[in-house]
Design an enzyme around this catalytic site. Sequence first.
Site, PDB file in Angstrom:
ATOM      1  N   PRO A   1       4.365  -0.446  -2.504  1.00  0.00           N
ATOM      2  CA  PRO A   1       5.551  -1.420  -3.721  1.00  0.00           C
ATOM      3  C   PRO A   1       7.265  -0.701  -4.064  1.00  0.00           C
ATOM      4  CG  PRO A   1       3.041   0.640  -4.019  1.00  0.00           C
ATOM      5  CD  PRO A   1       4.017   0.352  -2.975  1.00  0.00           C
TER       6      PRO A   1
ATOM      7  N   CYS B   1       0.786  -0.845  -0.222  1.00  0.00           N
ATOM      8  CA  CYS B   1      -0.224   0.094  -0.215  1.00  0.00           C
ATOM      9  C   CYS B   1       1.331   1.603  -0.110  1.00  0.00           C
ATOM     10  CB  CYS B   1      -1.158  -0.130   1.300  1.00  0.00           C
ATOM     11  SG  CYS B   1      -2.519  -1.467   1.093  1.00  0.00           S
ATOM     12  N   CYS B   2       0.377   2.252  -1.053  1.00  0.00           N
ATOM     13  CA  CYS B   2       0.722   3.893  -0.217  1.00  0.00           C
ATOM     14  C   CYS B   2       2.184   3.746  -1.349  1.00  0.00           C
ATOM     15  CB  CYS B   2       0.698   4.249   1.039  1.00  0.00           C
ATOM     16  SG  CYS B   2       1.258   5.791   0.989  1.00  0.00           S
ATOM     17  N   ILE B   3       3.056   3.762  -0.345  1.00  0.00           N
ATOM     18  CA  ILE B   3       4.467   3.984  -0.790  1.00  0.00           C
ATOM     19  C   ILE B   3       5.839   2.899  -0.620  1.00  0.00           C
ATOM     20  CG2 ILE B   3       5.821   4.232   1.573  1.00  0.00           C
ATOM     21  CD1 ILE B   3       7.009   6.034  -1.606  1.00  0.00           C
TER      22      ILE B   3
END
Length: 216
Positions: free
Chosen positions: A167, A163-165
């Site tokens: 990856p 999620c969000c950063i």
Amino acid sequence: MAALGAQRSRLILRLLRARAMHTSQGNPAARVAVVLSGCGVYDGTEIHEASAILVHLSRAGAEVKMFAPDIPQMHVIDHSKGDASQESSRNVLVESARIARGDITALSQLNSQDHDAVVFPGGFGAAKNLSSFAVDGESCRVQADVQRVLQEFRKAKKPIGLCCIAPVLAAKVIPGVEVTVGQEEEQGGKWPYAGTAKAIPAMGGKHCAKEVHISF
């Protein structure tokens, strides 16, 4: 926020639909590991994201176990001001226990054989504690157990949620992996961290630009 919550809901549903490939006979509930990075968006796990993930997993009947690395935080942020605190560094595992209500295990103990999927909520802790992306960008290092876990689940062909950063973690340690952090341009502030998308190819991954799709 509602749109982002819906996007996380769709992610969880995809993870759970894949569980039939991995769950053992007599144990139909998906066993999902959730990896935390502290407590608080600016120096740890984004609490809203972690809570949304846990709610959706609970509603789907998954068996959830939470993990975090037993390491010092990069630093401590005063969330009322957004500034670095003079307080000495906190421990990522200890801080993550706040979200887990104390039921948390050191990440070194996470084994892909014991779980059907793994999910990493966002928050700056993913870029500060689980990796050094916040400081080093595409030249970052990924914490050893985080790298091991991602590579083990990838090798086992088990679902990985990011999620969000978060990856960027997979982009750094899984060559050629396809991930998304949304769009590659800010679009007037709609995607304030769009620059992250440009770092993903430099780390060996492939960025897939995606819009938010609301689905209930």
